[in-house]
Scaffold this motif. Structure first.
Motif, PDB file in Angstrom:
ATOM      1  N   VAL A 128     -28.141-116.719 -56.083  1.00  0.00           N
ATOM      2  CA  VAL A 128     -27.737-115.329 -55.913  1.00  0.00           C
ATOM      3  C   VAL A 128     -27.318-115.104 -54.469  1.00  0.00           C
ATOM      4  O   VAL A 128     -27.919-115.669 -53.545  1.00  0.00           O
ATOM      5  N   GLU A 129     -26.264-114.318 -54.288  1.00  0.00           N
ATOM      6  CA  GLU A 129     -25.747-114.028 -52.942  1.00  0.00           C
ATOM      7  C   GLU A 129     -25.966-112.555 -52.623  1.00  0.00           C
ATOM      8  O   GLU A 129     -25.690-111.680 -53.449  1.00  0.00           O
ATOM      9  N   MET A 130     -26.476-112.284 -51.416  1.00  0.00           N
ATOM     10  CA  MET A 130     -26.722-110.913 -50.966  1.00  0.00           C
ATOM     11  C   MET A 130     -26.067-110.697 -49.613  1.00  0.00           C
ATOM     12  O   MET A 130     -25.984-111.625 -48.795  1.00  0.00           O
ATOM     13  N   LEU A 131     -25.620-109.476 -49.367  1.00  0.00           N
ATOM     14  CA  LEU A 131     -25.016-109.107 -48.089  1.00  0.00           C
ATOM     15  C   LEU A 131     -25.968-108.244 -47.287  1.00  0.00           C
ATOM     16  O   LEU A 131     -26.686-107.400 -47.841  1.00  0.00           O
ATOM     17  N   VAL A 132     -26.007-108.451 -45.980  1.00  0.00           N
ATOM     18  CA  VAL A 132     -26.767-107.586 -45.084  1.00  0.00           C
ATOM     19  C   VAL A 132     -25.934-106.329 -44.818  1.00  0.00           C
ATOM     20  O   VAL A 132     -24.812-106.416 -44.305  1.00  0.00           O
ATOM     21  N   LYS A 133     -26.462-105.173 -45.207  1.00  0.00           N
ATOM     22  CA  LYS A 133     -25.717-103.925 -45.034  1.00  0.00           C
ATOM     23  C   LYS A 133     -25.452-103.668 -43.552  1.00  0.00           C
ATOM     24  O   LYS A 133     -26.350-103.834 -42.721  1.00  0.00           O
ATOM     25  N   PRO A 134     -24.257-103.243 -43.214  1.00  0.00           N
ATOM     26  CA  PRO A 134     -23.908-103.016 -41.796  1.00  0.00           C
ATOM     27  C   PRO A 134     -24.832-102.041 -41.080  1.00  0.00           C
ATOM     28  O   PRO A 134     -25.188-102.261 -39.926  1.00  0.00           O
ATOM     29  N   ALA A 135     -25.230-100.975 -41.724  1.00  0.00           N
ATOM     30  CA  ALA A 135     -26.089 -99.981 -41.065  1.00  0.00           C
ATOM     31  C   ALA A 135     -27.513-100.030 -41.604  1.00  0.00           C
ATOM     32  O   ALA A 135     -28.267 -99.064 -41.474  1.00  0.00           O
TER      33      ALA A 135
END
Length: 597
Positions: A226-233
Motif C-alpha cells: 500500500v502506498e500513502m502520501l504525507v499531506k503537505p499541511a
C-alpha cells in the motif's frame, strides 16, 4: 413472607445461576425472568408482582435513556479520530512494565471518567498490542490494568459508567433526594482509584502472569502493498519516522520512501518526513486499515478523489480477482479500474509476497486479492459477480473524518461543562451533544443508530423491572430485614453487608443488574434504620462497578480476556485483593463524607 417474594427470589436465583454458567445471553435471561414475573402475576392476579405496564416502565428510565444517547456521543468521537488524537501522544514509548502501566492507566482512568469505558478499552486494545510488539512487553501485564483502570475511572463521575447513571435515575424516581452532581461520586471513587492504581503498579509484577495469547503467535500470510502520501499541511511533516510512529507498526513495515523521483530504501528511524513523500508499506489488512486512519497520511492513488460517493460513505472492501475479470493481464491504470467498477484500488496482495511498482502500474492476475475503497453498495453489486471471488467488507474501515475531530472534542467539552455547571441535566446535555454530533457530521445518522448497544439497554430495562418486583413483592424488605438482623442494627455493618451483596451480584451477573437488584434492599434498610440513604447510594455505585475478581462481572474484563491470554484464576488472584481494598475505602469514607444522620 408472601409467596410472591419466594417466587421473585427463585427467579433471581435462576437468573444469577444462568448468567454465572452462561446458559444464555444476559439480555435474554433478564428479559425471560421479567416475562416470568409478569405472566405469573397476571395469571394469579397478584398485585405484588409488576403488571405489564409497570414491568416495561424501566425502559423509560432517565439513566437508561442517557446511556443510549451517550453511545452516539462516543460514536462521534471515534468516527472523527478524536479519541486516537488524544491517546497516542499520552502513551509514548515506555520501556519498562511499570512505566507502560502508568502511561496506560492514567489516561484511561481520566478518559473513562467522562466516556463509556467499553469503547475506550476497545480503542486501547490495538494501541497496547502495538506497544507490546514495539517494546517486547507482555500484553498480560497491561490488559487487566487497562480494564481495571477504566472501571476505577468510570466510577468517579456521574457519566463515567452506566451504573452511576442508572442508580442516579433510581434516586430521582424512588427517593426524595436530589440528583447527584457530576463529580459527587469522586469524593469516594477518586481515593479508590488512587489506591487501586497504586496496588496494580506495586503488585502486578508478582500477581500478573507473563503470558501471550495465541493471536500474537500467528502470522497472517496475506501481505498487501500500500502506498500513502504525507499531506503537505499535515502533522507528520518534519517528524522523523520514529516520532511519527511509523518505525515499528503492528503487522506492517515501511519498505521504502519515494521522494522527488528518488527511492530511499531501508529508511532509518531518524529520517525526516517531507510534504509529498510517497511511503510504501507492506503488511496485513488490519494494519492497512489502521494506516488509513492515521492523521497526516492519505492514499497515494488519486483515484479515490474521483469516486462518485463522498468519502465518509465509503469503506474498504476485499475482493479476489477471478479468471473471468475483463481487466486481468492489464495494468490497473490501463484497465480503467475506477471507471469500470467505481472503486479505487488501495493495495494488492499476491501469494503472500510484495508486488513491486506503483499501484497503477500493477498488472492484475487471476487470484490477486485487491483492497478497494468504494461505497458499501459495491459488496452487494459484486457479491454474485463472476468477475470477483469472496467480496467482503472490511470491518470498521470507513475513513475517519479527521477534519471534524476538534468539533467532536468541543462538543464533548461543552456537554461536560454544561452538566457540571448545572446549566443542563445529564439527559438533556447528552441529547444535545448527540444531536450536535450528527448535525456537524461527526457521525452519520446510520452510524449513530449502529453505535447503540441494544443488548446493554435491554439488560438495564429488564433489571429495573425485576428490581421493582423485588420491591413490590416484599422480597427486598425481607432480605433487608435479614441483613439488618445479622448486622445487629449497626448502620456501618449494614452498609458493609449491602456492599458485599452488590459486589457478589456484580461478579456473577452484570453491574447494572446488580445495582438495580440491590437498590430496593438498601433503600428499605436505610428507612428501617432511619439513617441517611446517601452512603448506601455511593456504596452501590462503587460496588456494582468494582468488579475485579472474575472476567464475567464486567464487559471490559471479558474484552481483555482473550487478547491477554488470561485464565479465570488470574482475575481471582489479582482482582480479589482489589475488591477488598476498594470495599474498605468505600465503607470507611462514605459515612464520613455523607453522615448517617
Amino acid at each position: 413472607m408472601p409467596w410472591e417474594a419466594w417466587f421473585t427470589f427463585a427467579v433471581v436465583a435462576v437468573i444469577v445461576a444462568g448468567l454465572a454458567r452462561n446458559w444464555a445471553a444476559p439480555d435474554a435471561l433478564l428479559l425471560g425472568g421479567l416475562t416470568a414475573l409478569v405472566v405469573v402475576g397476571m395469571l394469579f392476579r397478584s398485585e405484588r408482582l409488576p403488571a405489564a405496564g409497570d414491568a416495561v416502565a424501566g425502559f423509560g428510565n432517565e439513566g437508561l435513556v442517557t446511556v443510549g444517547v451517550l453511545f452516539v456521543v462516543v460514536a462521534g468521537l471515534v468516527r472523527t479520530g478524536a479519541m486516537t488524537m488524544v491517546t497516542q501522544p499520552l502513551l509514548g514509548r515506555p520501556q519498562t512494565v511499570p512505566a507502560a502501566q502508568t502511561r496506560v492507566m492514567l489516561p484511561v482512568a481520566g478518559l473513562s471518567a467522562f466516556l463509556n469505558n467499553t469503547p475506550i478499552v476497545a480503542m486501547f486494545l490495538p494501541v497496547i498490542d502495538d506497544l507490546c510488539k514495539r517494546t517486547g512487553l507482555s500484553p498480560s501485564k497491561l490488559l487487566i490494568p487497562l480494564s481495571y483502570a477504566s472501571i476505577l475511572g468510570g466510577v468517579c463521575t456521574l457519566i463515567g459508567t452506566s451504573t452511576n447513571l442508572v442508580v442516579n435515575g433510581l434516586v430521582i424516581t424512588q427517593t426524595r433526594l436530589p440528583s447527584l452532581g457530576m463529580f459527587e461520586p469522586a469524593w469516594v471513587a477518586f481515593p479508590c482509584a488512587i489506591v487501586g492504581i497504586g496496588y496494580m503498579l506495586f503488585f502486578s509484577r508478582w500477581l500478573l502472569p507473563e503470558r501471550r495469547s495465541a493471536m500474537h503467535l500467528v502470522a497472517d500470510p496475506r501481505q498487501y502493498t500500500v502506498e500513502m502520501l504525507v499531506k503537505p499541511a499535515g502533522p507528520l511533516v518534519g517528524q522523523s519516522i520514529e516520532e511519527a510512529g511509523l518505525r515499528h507498526l503492528t503487522g506492517l513495515y515501511l519498505a521504502e520512501i519515494e521522494r522527488e523521483g528518488e527511492i530511499l530504501p531501508a529508511v532509518g528511524p531518524q529520517e525526516r518526513l517531507r510534504a509529498g513523500d510517497r511511503l510504501v508499506f507492506v503488511g496485513v489488512v488490519e494494519s492497512v486499515v489502521e494506516l488509513q486512519k492515521m492523521r497526516g497520511l492519505e492514499p497515494a492513488t488519486d483515484q479515490i478523489f474521483k469516486l462518485d460517493a463522498p468519502r465518509r460513505e465509503r469503506c474498504l472492501i476485499e475482493a479476489v480477482v477471478s479468471d473471468r475479470c475483463p481487466l486481468t493481464y492489464k495494468t490497473i491504470r490501463a484497465g480503467r479500474f475506477r471507471t469500470v467498477y467505481n472503486a479505487a484500488v488501495i493495495a494488492v496482495a499476491r501469494s503472500g509476497r510484495r508486488v513491486p511498482g506503483k499501484i497503477g502500474d500493477i498488472i492484475l492476475l487471476p487470484g490477486d486479492t485487491l483492497l478497494l475503497e468504494a461505497h458499501s453498495a459495491f459488496v452487494e453489486q459484486q457479491r454474485n459477480s463472476r468477475e470477483f471471488f469472496l467480496v467482503s467488507q472490511v470491518q470498521d474501515s470507513a475513513p475517519p473524518r479527521h477534519e471534524r475531530a476538534w468539533a467532536a472534542l468541543a462538543i464533548l467539552a461543552g456537554m461536560v461543562t454544561a452538566v457540571t455547571a448545572g446549566l443542563l441535566p445529564m439527559l438533556a446535555g447528552a441529547m444535545l451533544a448527540a444531536a450536535l454530533m450528527v448535525l456537524t457530521r461527526c457521525c452519520t445518522g446510520s452510524e449513530a443508530r449502529q453505535s447503540i448497544d441494544w443488548s446493554v439497554l435491554i439488560v438495564i430495562g429488564a433489571a429495573l423491572g425485576i428490581g421493582q418486583a423485588m420491591d413490590r413483592s416484599g422480597a427486598a424488605a425481607a432480605l433487608a430485614s435479614g441483613v439488618i438482623r445479622l448486622a445487629g442494627g449497626n448502620p456501618w455493618l449494614v452498609l458493609l453487608a449491602v456492599y458485599l451483596i452488590t459486589s457478589l451480584f456484580t461478579e456473577l451477573i452484570t453491574n447494572n443488574a446488580a445495582a438495580v437488584l440491590v437498590f430496593p434492599l438498601a433503600l428499605a434498610a436505610s428507612r428501617t434504620l432511619e439513617v441517611s440513604f446517601m452512603p448506601f447510594v455511593i456504596a452501590i455505585m462503587v460496588a456494582a462497578s468494582a468488579s475485579f475478581a472474575t472476567p464475567i462481572g464486567y464487559q471490559t474484563n471479558l474484552m481483555v480476556y482473550g487478547p491477554g491470554g488470561y485464565r479465570f484464576t488470574d482475575y481471582l488472584r489479582f482482582g480479589l485483593p482489589m475488591n477488598l481494598l476498594v470495599m474498605t475505602v468505600t465503607v470507611l469514607l462514605a459515612p464520613w463524607i455523607w453522615s448517617f444522620r
